[in-house]
Design an enzyme around this catalytic site. Structure first.
Site, PDB file in Angstrom:
ATOM      1  N   HIS A  76       0.847  -1.197   0.000  1.00  0.00           N
ATOM      2  CA  HIS A  76       0.000   0.000   0.000  1.00  0.00           C
ATOM      3  C   HIS A  76       0.876   1.237   0.000  1.00  0.00           C
ATOM      4  O   HIS A  76       1.951   1.228   0.606  1.00  0.00           O
ATOM      5  CB  HIS A  76      -0.934   0.019   1.225  1.00  0.00           C
ATOM      6  CG  HIS A  76      -2.082   0.955   1.044  1.00  0.00           C
ATOM      7  ND1 HIS A  76      -2.021   2.284   1.385  1.00  0.00           N
ATOM      8  CD2 HIS A  76      -3.310   0.745   0.510  1.00  0.00           C
ATOM      9  CE1 HIS A  76      -3.170   2.855   1.078  1.00  0.00           C
ATOM     10  NE2 HIS A  76      -3.967   1.957   0.542  1.00  0.00           N
TER      11      HIS A  76
ATOM     12  N   GLU B 239      -7.772  -5.419  -0.521  1.00  0.00           N
ATOM     13  CA  GLU B 239      -8.284  -6.201  -1.644  1.00  0.00           C
ATOM     14  C   GLU B 239      -8.257  -7.706  -1.403  1.00  0.00           C
ATOM     15  O   GLU B 239      -9.021  -8.449  -2.017  1.00  0.00           O
ATOM     16  CB  GLU B 239      -7.506  -5.856  -2.921  1.00  0.00           C
ATOM     17  CG  GLU B 239      -7.532  -4.398  -3.308  1.00  0.00           C
ATOM     18  CD  GLU B 239      -8.882  -3.925  -3.824  1.00  0.00           C
ATOM     19  OE1 GLU B 239      -9.909  -4.291  -3.223  1.00  0.00           O
ATOM     20  OE2 GLU B 239      -8.897  -3.185  -4.808  1.00  0.00           O
TER      21      GLU B 239
HETATM   22  N1  ACO Z   1       3.978  -7.687  -4.741  1.00  0.00           N
HETATM   23  C1  ACO Z   1       5.296  -7.711  -4.997  1.00  0.00           C
HETATM   24  N2  ACO Z   1       6.092  -6.631  -4.882  1.00  0.00           N
HETATM   25  C2  ACO Z   1       5.529  -5.476  -4.500  1.00  0.00           C
HETATM   26  C3  ACO Z   1       4.166  -5.391  -4.199  1.00  0.00           C
HETATM   27  C4  ACO Z   1       3.382  -6.560  -4.324  1.00  0.00           C
HETATM   28  N3  ACO Z   1       2.076  -6.540  -4.075  1.00  0.00           N
HETATM   29  N4  ACO Z   1       3.870  -4.123  -3.825  1.00  0.00           N
HETATM   30  C5  ACO Z   1       5.009  -3.442  -3.907  1.00  0.00           C
HETATM   31  N5  ACO Z   1       6.010  -4.252  -4.305  1.00  0.00           N
HETATM   32  C6  ACO Z   1       7.408  -3.901  -4.503  1.00  0.00           C
HETATM   33  C7  ACO Z   1       7.553  -3.020  -5.736  1.00  0.00           C
HETATM   34  O1  ACO Z   1       7.761  -3.800  -6.893  1.00  0.00           O
HETATM   35  C8  ACO Z   1       8.740  -2.176  -5.376  1.00  0.00           C
HETATM   36  O2  ACO Z   1       9.911  -2.893  -5.628  1.00  0.00           O
HETATM   37  P1  ACO Z   1      11.187  -2.165  -6.292  1.00  0.00           P
HETATM   38  O3  ACO Z   1      11.569  -1.100  -5.298  1.00  0.00           O
HETATM   39  O4  ACO Z   1      12.188  -3.268  -6.431  1.00  0.00           O
HETATM   40  O5  ACO Z   1      10.699  -1.588  -7.581  1.00  0.00           O
HETATM   41  C9  ACO Z   1       8.617  -2.027  -3.854  1.00  0.00           C
HETATM   42  O6  ACO Z   1       7.824  -3.113  -3.415  1.00  0.00           O
HETATM   43  C10 ACO Z   1       7.985  -0.742  -3.441  1.00  0.00           C
HETATM   44  O7  ACO Z   1       6.739  -0.644  -4.034  1.00  0.00           O
HETATM   45  P2  ACO Z   1       6.153   0.707  -4.561  1.00  0.00           P
HETATM   46  O8  ACO Z   1       6.007   0.601  -6.035  1.00  0.00           O
HETATM   47  O9  ACO Z   1       6.900   1.903  -4.027  1.00  0.00           O
HETATM   48  O10 ACO Z   1       4.741   0.736  -3.918  1.00  0.00           O
HETATM   49  P3  ACO Z   1       3.669   1.805  -4.271  1.00  0.00           P
HETATM   50  O11 ACO Z   1       3.429   2.576  -3.044  1.00  0.00           O
HETATM   51  O12 ACO Z   1       3.977   2.584  -5.471  1.00  0.00           O
HETATM   52  O13 ACO Z   1       2.472   0.881  -4.694  1.00  0.00           O
HETATM   53  C11 ACO Z   1       0.669  -0.566  -4.649  1.00  0.00           C
HETATM   54  C12 ACO Z   1       1.432   0.514  -3.884  1.00  0.00           C
HETATM   55  C13 ACO Z   1       0.305  -0.047  -6.049  1.00  0.00           C
HETATM   56  C14 ACO Z   1      -0.610  -0.869  -3.905  1.00  0.00           C
HETATM   57  C15 ACO Z   1       1.567  -1.816  -4.756  1.00  0.00           C
HETATM   58  O14 ACO Z   1       1.880  -2.294  -3.468  1.00  0.00           O
HETATM   59  C16 ACO Z   1       0.933  -2.914  -5.592  1.00  0.00           C
HETATM   60  O15 ACO Z   1       1.087  -2.892  -6.822  1.00  0.00           O
HETATM   61  N6  ACO Z   1       0.218  -3.883  -4.956  1.00  0.00           N
HETATM   62  C17 ACO Z   1      -0.436  -4.943  -5.696  1.00  0.00           C
HETATM   63  C18 ACO Z   1      -1.757  -4.456  -6.291  1.00  0.00           C
HETATM   64  C19 ACO Z   1      -2.809  -4.220  -5.239  1.00  0.00           C
HETATM   65  O16 ACO Z   1      -2.946  -4.954  -4.274  1.00  0.00           O
HETATM   66  N7  ACO Z   1      -3.576  -3.133  -5.457  1.00  0.00           N
HETATM   67  C20 ACO Z   1      -4.626  -2.710  -4.508  1.00  0.00           C
HETATM   68  C21 ACO Z   1      -4.105  -1.595  -3.642  1.00  0.00           C
HETATM   69  S1  ACO Z   1      -5.278  -1.124  -2.401  1.00  0.00           S
HETATM   70  C22 ACO Z   1      -6.283  -0.034  -3.183  1.00  0.00           C
HETATM   71  O17 ACO Z   1      -5.880   0.772  -3.966  1.00  0.00           O
HETATM   72  C23 ACO Z   1      -7.727  -0.087  -2.915  1.00  0.00           C
END
Ligand code: ACO
Length: 355
Positions: free
Chosen positions: A242, A297
């Site tokens: 998140h 989610e």
């Molecule tokens: N699975 C694997 N790796 C992840 C995940 C995940 N669910 N979430 C983040 N990471 C990794 C990223 O790849 C990133 O790695 P890197 O630094 O090597 O590139 C690192 O963790 C940091 O992640 P960010 O991109 O900075 O996280 P951000 O705050 O931009 O994204 C998000 C948040 C979009 C929710 C992300 O965690 C994600 O894509 N989750 C999966 C999709 C999801 O569950 N969406 C629903 C969100 S809740 C809502 O909006 C209602």
């Protein structure tokens, strides 16, 4: 500049506060756990709308007017269901939203809340070759949705879900909605912006893929191996991570508790918990410096599956709840009277830099 605008304060709001470090969500002064199961969706709408709409009726009257709006919109959309049921359900509901008048009054807000509640069950039934079930204005909002879907029970779980997702700070879809509201466009335009932003898997589109993940792991039998392969492949695990929460998303446990109350959900819940533990362990191993916890989610998927929604409809149910937040934020934003118009930094094309 940060590419995702992390930490940028782009609005002041009295509506909700996402406390990332504490893992708390506060809506108009109430912690989420004080609202879910204690207030109906209609009461939550009243809480969010208070102070933002002229002629806002009291809670009881609001529930009645919303029920009347369900009946009205059903009559308006009925003839279009056969054509629109060929679209993915989310797109079908969004197309029907676009047909509503684009004004800013409380009746417009009620129609926008009523439409997805009526249209989604009707589109699902139409797609399955069943006749749509008309709304029953004597019922509460969630009970009517479950009945229109053709199911019994689980209305309390759906109601708790809609309350849980109704508002959540300046998330991507609410920001999109506020940008549109700042131009003085009508509420239908605002809600369409919200729909379009919510659709993507990094925001509201994750719960359907959560079911795909659970099913694939159930078939393979080894959660850790499946999860490890998915991350090696560069995939994100849906339902984890998140932008704001630096601990567990408080909505996850609220929804998990609702699922646990539903008859027949024990085996699925136990299995999902084991997948969740395997995912969290792998995420901690791979990203020790980044807190990647379960988000809303993951248990949304289990709850909506148990209520009886097909997995390609989960995001449309999310929109059903979040529309309340979009509408309240739109009215709050419009009060500022100032268009949201940030700036970009121009990067000169290399050929011109050399010249
Ligand atoms: N699975 C694997 N790796 C992840 C995940 C995940 N669910 N979430 C983040 N990471 C990794 C990223 O790849 C990133 O790695 P890197 O630094 O090597 O590139 C690192 O963790 C940091 O992640 P960010 O991109 O900075 O996280 P951000 O705050 O931009 O994204 C998000 C948040 C979009 C929710 C992300 O965690 C994600 O894509 N989750 C999966 C999709 C999801 O569950 N969406 C629903 C969100 S809740 C809502 O909006 C209602």
């Amino acid at each position: 500049m940060t590419s995702g605008l992390e930490g940028v304060i782009a609005a002041e709001t009295v509506l909700s506060d996402v406390r990332g470090e504490a893992g708390e969500l506060v809506i108009r002064g109430h912690r989420l756990d004080e609202l879910t199961g204690c207030r109906t969706f209609e009461q939550l709408v009243h809480l969010l709308f208070t102070g933002f709409f002229e002629d806002l009726p009291n809670e009881t009257q609001l529930a009645r007017q919303l029920a009347v709006a369900r009946v009205e919109v059903f009559d308006q959309i009925r003839a279009r269901l056969p054509l629109l049921s060929a679209l993915p359900p989310y797109d079908g509901v969004r197309a029907l939203v676009a047909l509503l008048p684009d004004a800013t009054g409380i009746d417009d807000a009620f129609r926008l809340l009523a439409l997805p509640a009526v249209a989604l069950p009707a589109l699902i039934r139409q797609r399955d070759g069943n006749l749509p079930v008309p709304p029953d204005k004597s019922l509460g909002h969630s009970a009517d949705v479950v009945r229109m879907l053709g199911h019994n029970g689980a209305a309390n779980a759906l109601d708790a879900y809609l309350v849980t997702v109704a508002d959540h700070g300046l998330n991507a879809s609410t920001f999109a909605a506020r940008v549109v509201a700042s131009t003085q466009a009508g509420l239908t335009s605002v809600v369409l912006a919200g729909y379009s932003a919510l659709k993507g898997p990094l925001h509201g589109g994750a719960p359907g893929p959560v079911i795909d993940m659970l099913d694939a792991i159930a078939q393979e039998g080894d959660a850790s191996a499946w999860i490890s392969r998915a991350i090696d492949h560069g995939d994100r695990l849906m339902g984890f991570g998140h932008r704001i929460y630096r601990t567990r998303d408080p909505r996850a446990d609220v929804l998990k508790a609702q699922v646990a109350k539903l008859a027949g959900s024990n085996a699925r819940l136990t299995f999902a918990e084991s997948v969740e533990q395997a995912a969290l362990a792998e995420l901690r191993r791979r990203k020790p410096d980044r807190v990647l916890e379960t988000n809303v989610e993951f248990y949304t998927a289990l709850l909506l599956e148990a209520v009886g929604f097909p997995k390609d409809c989960f995001t449309a149910v999310f929109a059903m709840g979040r529309t309340a937040g979009w509408l309240a934020h739109a009215r709050e934003q419009a009060r500022t009277g100032r268009v949201i118009r940030p700036a970009s930094r121009y990067i000169e094309p290399p050929s011109l830099q050399a010249a």
